[in-house]
Write a protein that holds these residues in place. Structure first.
Motif, PDB file in Angstrom:
ATOM      1  N   GLY A  60       3.946   6.953  12.568  1.00  0.00           N
ATOM      2  CA  GLY A  60       5.080   7.850  12.657  1.00  0.00           C
ATOM      3  C   GLY A  60       6.422   7.149  12.813  1.00  0.00           C
ATOM      4  N   SER A  61       6.391   5.870  13.194  1.00  0.00           N
ATOM      5  CA  SER A  61       7.635   5.100  13.323  1.00  0.00           C
ATOM      6  C   SER A  61       8.041   4.436  12.020  1.00  0.00           C
ATOM      7  CB  SER A  61       7.478   4.025  14.398  1.00  0.00           C
ATOM      8  OG  SER A  61       7.249   4.622  15.649  1.00  0.00           O
ATOM      9  N   GLY A  62       7.133   4.411  11.058  1.00  0.00           N
ATOM     10  CA  GLY A  62       7.432   3.794   9.775  1.00  0.00           C
ATOM     11  C   GLY A  62       6.330   2.856   9.325  1.00  0.00           C
ATOM     12  N   LEU A  86       8.322   1.570  -1.280  1.00  0.00           N
ATOM     13  CA  LEU A  86       7.181   2.156  -0.587  1.00  0.00           C
ATOM     14  C   LEU A  86       7.045   3.608  -1.022  1.00  0.00           C
ATOM     15  CD1 LEU A  86       4.952   1.867   1.615  1.00  0.00           C
ATOM     16  CD2 LEU A  86       6.644   2.777   3.229  1.00  0.00           C
ATOM     17  N   THR A  87       5.834   3.989  -1.384  1.00  0.00           N
ATOM     18  CA  THR A  87       5.540   5.372  -1.728  1.00  0.00           C
ATOM     19  C   THR A  87       4.484   5.869  -0.756  1.00  0.00           C
ATOM     20  OG1 THR A  87       5.967   4.871  -4.049  1.00  0.00           O
ATOM     21  CG2 THR A  87       4.818   6.931  -3.581  1.00  0.00           C
ATOM     22  N   LEU A 112       8.864  -6.960   6.085  1.00  0.00           N
ATOM     23  CA  LEU A 112       9.510  -5.888   5.352  1.00  0.00           C
ATOM     24  C   LEU A 112       9.272  -4.602   6.128  1.00  0.00           C
ATOM     25  CD1 LEU A 112      11.021  -5.481   2.660  1.00  0.00           C
ATOM     26  CD2 LEU A 112       8.821  -5.038   1.607  1.00  0.00           C
ATOM     27  N   ARG A 113      10.362  -3.905   6.492  1.00  0.00           N
ATOM     28  CA  ARG A 113      10.259  -2.697   7.320  1.00  0.00           C
ATOM     29  C   ARG A 113      10.826  -1.480   6.585  1.00  0.00           C
ATOM     30  NH1 ARG A 113       9.244  -4.074  12.595  1.00  0.00           N
ATOM     31  NH2 ARG A 113       9.555  -6.272  13.074  1.00  0.00           N
ATOM     32  N   SER A 140      -4.432   2.971   3.426  1.00  0.00           N
ATOM     33  CA  SER A 140      -4.563   4.296   4.024  1.00  0.00           C
ATOM     34  C   SER A 140      -4.148   4.196   5.485  1.00  0.00           C
ATOM     35  CB  SER A 140      -6.001   4.803   3.947  1.00  0.00           C
ATOM     36  OG  SER A 140      -6.352   5.041   2.609  1.00  0.00           O
ATOM     37  N   ALA A 141      -3.218   5.054   5.898  1.00  0.00           N
ATOM     38  CA  ALA A 141      -2.750   5.022   7.289  1.00  0.00           C
ATOM     39  C   ALA A 141      -3.847   5.514   8.209  1.00  0.00           C
ATOM     40  CB  ALA A 141      -1.498   5.882   7.442  1.00  0.00           C
TER      41      ALA A 141
END
Length: 142
Positions: A60-62, A86-87, A112-113, A140-141
């Motif tokens: 949720g923070s990125g 990023l997609t 890379l953020r 996958s998150a």
């Protein structure tokens, strides 16, 4: 009757013990959570450039990725923040920030953020353009 005397030496020992305990607590909180799933590393060959992308965070923070570029023939002069896309579940995330070695040379490494939240279970595709070939890694998150 009990008489208790407090000496400065006793106070100093108590303060030192309290600081040591606080130090241990701070150290343990700063360590990575051992229950965090291993998000994985993707290594892709882009012509003469080997690109290693490791997802450090997708939440949720990125999204945060460690990026390593290695070559013996090509000058690595691309702007990684501008070259990365990023997609997340088909939606393009904006605003990449590169924290690492600047353009040039044959080896570059950094982080890379993206500030765009990545929901649990989402598919995240990181694409880097501007190399001899475009590269993409998919995660996958958790």
């Amino acid at each position: 009757m009990v008489h208790i005397t407090t000496s400065w030496r006793g106070v100093a020992v108590l303060v030192a013990a309290a600081l040591a305990i606080l130090g241990v607590i701070a150290w343990s909180l700063s360590r990575p959570d051992e229950n965090t799933p291993d998000l994985g590393t993707r290594t892709v060959q882009a012509g003469d450039v080997e690109v290693t992308m490791t997802a450090l965070a997708l939440n949720g923070s990125g999204a945060v990725f460690k990026i390593v570029l290695d070559t013996h023939t090509v000058e690595l002069d691309l702007d990684l923040a501008a070259s990365a896309q990023l997609t997340v579940n088909g939606a393009v995330a904006d605003g990449a920030v590169w924290e690492g070695q600047g353009p040039g040379g044959h080896h570059r490494e950094g982080t890379l953020r993206f500030a765009t939240p990545v929901p649990a279970g989402a598919t995240a595709d990181l694409r880097v353009i501007g190399l001899p070939q475009d590269v993409t890694g998919t995660w996958s998150a958790p």
